[in-house]
Design a protein around this motif. Structure first.
Motif, PDB file in Angstrom:
ATOM      1  N   TRP A  46       0.854  -1.181   0.000  1.00 19.76           N
ATOM      2  CA  TRP A  46       0.000   0.000   0.000  1.00 19.76           C
ATOM      3  C   TRP A  46       0.895   1.237   0.000  1.00 19.76           C
ATOM      4  CZ3 TRP A  46      -5.417  -0.448   0.410  1.00 19.76           C
ATOM      5  CH2 TRP A  46      -5.889  -1.736   0.634  1.00 19.76           C
ATOM      6  N   GLY A  48       0.756   5.673  -0.244  1.00 18.86           N
ATOM      7  CA  GLY A  48      -0.128   6.833  -0.224  1.00 18.86           C
ATOM      8  C   GLY A  48       0.477   8.024   0.480  1.00 18.86           C
ATOM      9  N   ASN A 128     -12.031   0.561   1.664  1.00 23.48           N
ATOM     10  CA  ASN A 128     -13.055   0.642   0.627  1.00 23.48           C
ATOM     11  C   ASN A 128     -12.417   0.169  -0.673  1.00 23.48           C
ATOM     12  OD1 ASN A 128     -15.214   1.178  -0.983  1.00 23.48           O
ATOM     13  ND2 ASN A 128     -15.209   3.382  -0.683  1.00 23.48           N
ATOM     14  N   ASN A 130      -9.732  -1.028  -2.914  1.00 18.94           N
ATOM     15  CA  ASN A 130      -8.266  -0.990  -2.863  1.00 18.94           C
ATOM     16  C   ASN A 130      -7.760   0.310  -2.243  1.00 18.94           C
ATOM     17  OD1 ASN A 130      -8.871   0.798  -4.913  1.00 18.94           O
ATOM     18  ND2 ASN A 130      -7.241   0.094  -6.267  1.00 18.94           N
ATOM     19  N   ARG A 131      -8.576   0.919  -1.392  1.00 10.36           N
ATOM     20  CA  ARG A 131      -8.221   2.212  -0.790  1.00 10.36           C
ATOM     21  C   ARG A 131      -8.522   2.192   0.710  1.00 10.36           C
ATOM     22  NH1 ARG A 131     -11.024   7.894  -2.398  1.00 10.36           N
ATOM     23  NH2 ARG A 131      -9.521   9.194  -1.329  1.00 10.36           N
ATOM     24  N   THR A 133      -8.503   4.985   4.026  1.00 11.18           N
ATOM     25  CA  THR A 133      -8.371   6.384   4.445  1.00 11.18           C
ATOM     26  C   THR A 133      -8.729   6.488   5.918  1.00 11.18           C
ATOM     27  OG1 THR A 133     -10.652   6.861   3.787  1.00 11.18           O
ATOM     28  CG2 THR A 133      -8.930   7.326   2.172  1.00 11.18           C
ATOM     29  N   GLU A 151      -3.925   8.333   3.698  1.00 12.55           N
ATOM     30  CA  GLU A 151      -4.661   7.771   2.573  1.00 12.55           C
ATOM     31  C   GLU A 151      -3.729   6.806   1.851  1.00 12.55           C
ATOM     32  OE1 GLU A 151      -6.947   9.019  -1.531  1.00 12.55           O
ATOM     33  OE2 GLU A 151      -6.335  10.571  -0.152  1.00 12.55           O
ATOM     34  N   ILE A 153      -3.371   3.479  -1.107  1.00 15.12           N
ATOM     35  CA  ILE A 153      -3.943   2.765  -2.245  1.00 15.12           C
ATOM     36  C   ILE A 153      -3.122   1.497  -2.444  1.00 15.12           C
ATOM     37  CG2 ILE A 153      -4.387   2.826  -4.720  1.00 15.12           C
ATOM     38  CD1 ILE A 153      -4.755   5.871  -4.417  1.00 15.12           C
ATOM     39  N   LYS A 154      -3.826   0.376  -2.652  1.00 10.14           N
ATOM     40  CA  LYS A 154      -3.143  -0.898  -2.848  1.00 10.14           C
ATOM     41  C   LYS A 154      -2.478  -0.938  -4.222  1.00 10.14           C
ATOM     42  CE  LYS A 154      -3.639  -5.770  -2.032  1.00 10.14           C
ATOM     43  NZ  LYS A 154      -4.524  -6.810  -1.552  1.00 10.14           N
ATOM     44  N   ARG A 155      -1.239  -1.351  -4.251  1.00 10.24           N
ATOM     45  CA  ARG A 155      -0.469  -1.430  -5.510  1.00 10.24           C
ATOM     46  C   ARG A 155      -0.376  -2.842  -5.988  1.00 10.24           C
ATOM     47  NH1 ARG A 155      -1.069   3.505  -7.027  1.00 10.24           N
ATOM     48  NH2 ARG A 155      -0.346   4.968  -5.516  1.00 10.24           N
TER      49      ARG A 155
END
Length: 155
Positions: A46, A48, A128, A130-131, A133, A151, A153-155
């Motif tokens: 992840w 962000g 939520n 692949n995210r 927060t 925040e 985001i899944k990579r």
């Protein structure tokens, strides 16, 4: 006198034989099977943004692995000012998913942030897709990081 008289077969004999066979089959012990653990909901890499009230904006990169509702991993936090960069360990709890709890443990020191590995932060994130927060606050923190938003985001 024969034990089994072929001409006088009693229905009770058939019932007794059938019951014995059923009991023998029912008593068959099979080796126990271990259930396969479920995958961790937030497993993976992840990346962000961390926005801190004191340090400003940094890039937060975390890799998590585990099973069921507990995972562990490592993180790096990178700022424009390299003297503020940090690394450490993360513990993730997903029992209340989509609410995710992260315990962030600093293992390196940075400017205005000495005392590692005794510094801890707690994050409460919402998953939520692949995210993720949410916010984070110091449990036992330093002057550099005073809390803020995160925040990922899944990579």
């Amino acid at each position: 006198m024969f034990l089994f008289d072929a001409q006088r077969q009693s229905p009770w004999l058939r019932i007794v034989v059938a019951a014995c066979i059923a009991l023998a089959v029912a008593c068959d012990e099979r080796p126990p099977s271990t259930p396969t653990p479920q995958g961790l909901a937030v497993e993976g890499r992840w990346t962000g943004t961390l926005i801190d009230r004191s340090a400003g904006t940094g890039v937060f990169d975390v890799v998590l692995m585990g099973s069921d509702d507990v995972g562990t991993g490592t993180f790096s936090l990178t700022f424009a000012d390299a003297s503020a960069n940090l690394q450490g360990l993360v513990l993730a709890r997903t029992r209340d998913a989509p609410s995710i709890d992260l315990s962030i443990n600093l293992t390196t020191n940075a400017r205005d942030c000495s005392g590692a590995p005794g510094l801890f932060y707690s994050a409460r994130l919402t998953l939520n897709g692949n995210r993720m927060t949410g916010t984070y606050e110091p449990a036992i923190g330093c002057l550099l990081l005073r809390g803020g938003s995160l925040e990922l985001i899944k990579r």
